[in-house]
Design a protein around this motif. Structure first.
Motif, PDB file in Angstrom:
ATOM      1  N   MET A 128       0.823  -1.190   0.000  1.00 13.41           N
ATOM      2  CA  MET A 128       0.000   0.000   0.000  1.00 13.41           C
ATOM      3  C   MET A 128       0.865   1.251   0.000  1.00 13.41           C
ATOM      4  N   ALA A 129       1.957   1.226   0.754  1.00 15.08           N
ATOM      5  CA  ALA A 129       2.836   2.384   0.810  1.00 15.08           C
ATOM      6  C   ALA A 129       3.424   2.686  -0.570  1.00 15.08           C
ATOM      7  N   ALA A 130       3.812   1.647  -1.295  1.00 18.29           N
ATOM      8  CA  ALA A 130       4.361   1.857  -2.640  1.00 18.29           C
ATOM      9  C   ALA A 130       3.326   2.521  -3.544  1.00 18.29           C
ATOM     10  N   GLY A 131       2.077   2.100  -3.448  1.00 22.99           N
ATOM     11  CA  GLY A 131       1.012   2.719  -4.230  1.00 22.99           C
ATOM     12  C   GLY A 131       0.801   4.173  -3.845  1.00 22.99           C
ATOM     13  N   GLN A 132       0.871   4.464  -2.550  1.00 22.65           N
ATOM     14  CA  GLN A 132       0.715   5.846  -2.091  1.00 22.65           C
ATOM     15  C   GLN A 132       1.847   6.737  -2.596  1.00 22.65           C
ATOM     16  N   TRP A 138       3.665   6.195  -5.222  1.00 27.67           N
ATOM     17  CA  TRP A 138       3.503   6.297  -6.674  1.00 27.67           C
ATOM     18  C   TRP A 138       2.487   7.391  -7.011  1.00 27.67           C
ATOM     19  N   ILE A 139       1.353   7.376  -6.314  1.00 27.12           N
ATOM     20  CA  ILE A 139       0.323   8.396  -6.551  1.00 27.12           C
ATOM     21  C   ILE A 139       0.858   9.781  -6.199  1.00 27.12           C
ATOM     22  N   ILE A 155      -4.405   4.021 -12.671  1.00 26.18           N
ATOM     23  CA  ILE A 155      -4.833   2.620 -12.576  1.00 26.18           C
ATOM     24  C   ILE A 155      -3.777   1.764 -11.877  1.00 26.18           C
ATOM     25  N   GLY A 156      -2.523   1.902 -12.275  1.00 19.86           N
ATOM     26  CA  GLY A 156      -1.447   1.102 -11.673  1.00 19.86           C
ATOM     27  C   GLY A 156      -1.308   1.304 -10.175  1.00 19.86           C
ATOM     28  N   LEU A 169      -2.181  -1.347  -7.075  1.00 22.35           N
ATOM     29  CA  LEU A 169      -1.193  -1.689  -6.062  1.00 22.35           C
ATOM     30  C   LEU A 169      -1.746  -1.446  -4.657  1.00 22.35           C
ATOM     31  N   LEU A 170      -2.484  -0.363  -4.493  1.00 23.29           N
ATOM     32  CA  LEU A 170      -3.148  -0.109  -3.206  1.00 23.29           C
ATOM     33  C   LEU A 170      -4.143  -1.217  -2.873  1.00 23.29           C
ATOM     34  N   GLY A 171      -4.897  -1.643  -3.871  1.00 24.52           N
ATOM     35  CA  GLY A 171      -5.877  -2.717  -3.653  1.00 24.52           C
ATOM     36  C   GLY A 171      -5.224  -4.026  -3.259  1.00 24.52           C
ATOM     37  N   VAL A 172      -4.128  -4.374  -3.918  1.00 26.62           N
ATOM     38  CA  VAL A 172      -3.409  -5.606  -3.561  1.00 26.62           C
ATOM     39  C   VAL A 172      -2.884  -5.505  -2.133  1.00 26.62           C
ATOM     40  N   GLY A 173      -2.346  -4.336  -1.755  1.00 26.58           N
ATOM     41  CA  GLY A 173      -1.869  -4.144  -0.385  1.00 26.58           C
ATOM     42  C   GLY A 173      -2.984  -4.261   0.632  1.00 26.58           C
TER      43      GLY A 173
END
Length: 162
Positions: free
Chosen positions: A1-5, A7-8, A22-23, A27-31
């Protein structure tokens, strides 16, 4: 989730097409799903195993309720505090065509719709508000002394002798 945050956070808000999100959102959803599997299922299992068999449904429901309540209330409280502080920090700092915009729309709208100097002031104010949100979170999330006793087997408080 942190990686998705992160990235955003790296995507420029005003020039990025919606499809580019979307990417990081995936990634947030998978986390989130991994967090649910690892955390919620083990907490539910512990709660269900700690009560008599006729109360397992209540224990399972209680852990679900607490999890849902925390997921809703935690971010809402921290976000409210952060945006309130950001609004206060931004008040009176805008000039020209952007003057008074923060009172009507708030700091998030100023970041996306204001002029260059207004965006810089709003970004700074939001950073200040989010920093305070981090401090509040760090103050509220702390060690549980009861769990420490269970892990070490040594009580931290002496029982009074009768």
């Amino acid at each position: 989730m942190a990686a998705g945050q992160f990235w955003i956070a790296a995507l420029p808000v005003t020039t990025t097409p919606l499809a580019a999100f979307i990417g990081p959102v995936l990634l947030l959803g998978v986390g989130l799903i991994c967090g649910l599997i690892c955390v919620v299922s083990s907490l539910t299992s512990a709660a269900v195993n700690a009560v008599p068999i006729d109360r397992t449904g209540m224990a399972s429901g209680a852990t679900s309720l607490v999890w849902e309540f925390g997921q809703a209330l935690g971010p809402a409280v921290i976000s409210t505090a952060a945006l309130s502080l950001a609004s206060s920090a931004l008040a009176g700092k805008l000039s020209g065509a952007d003057a008074g915009m923060e009172a009507v729309a708030g700091p998030l709208a100023v970041v996306s719709a204001g002029g260059e100097s207004a965006r810089a002031a709003a970004t700074s104010a939001l950073g200040h508000g989010m920093a305070v949100g981090v401090v509040v979170t760090l103050l509220l999330v702390r060690r549980n002394p009861v769990r420490e006793v269970a892990e070490t087997g040594e009580p931290t408080v002496q029982a009074a002798s009768a």
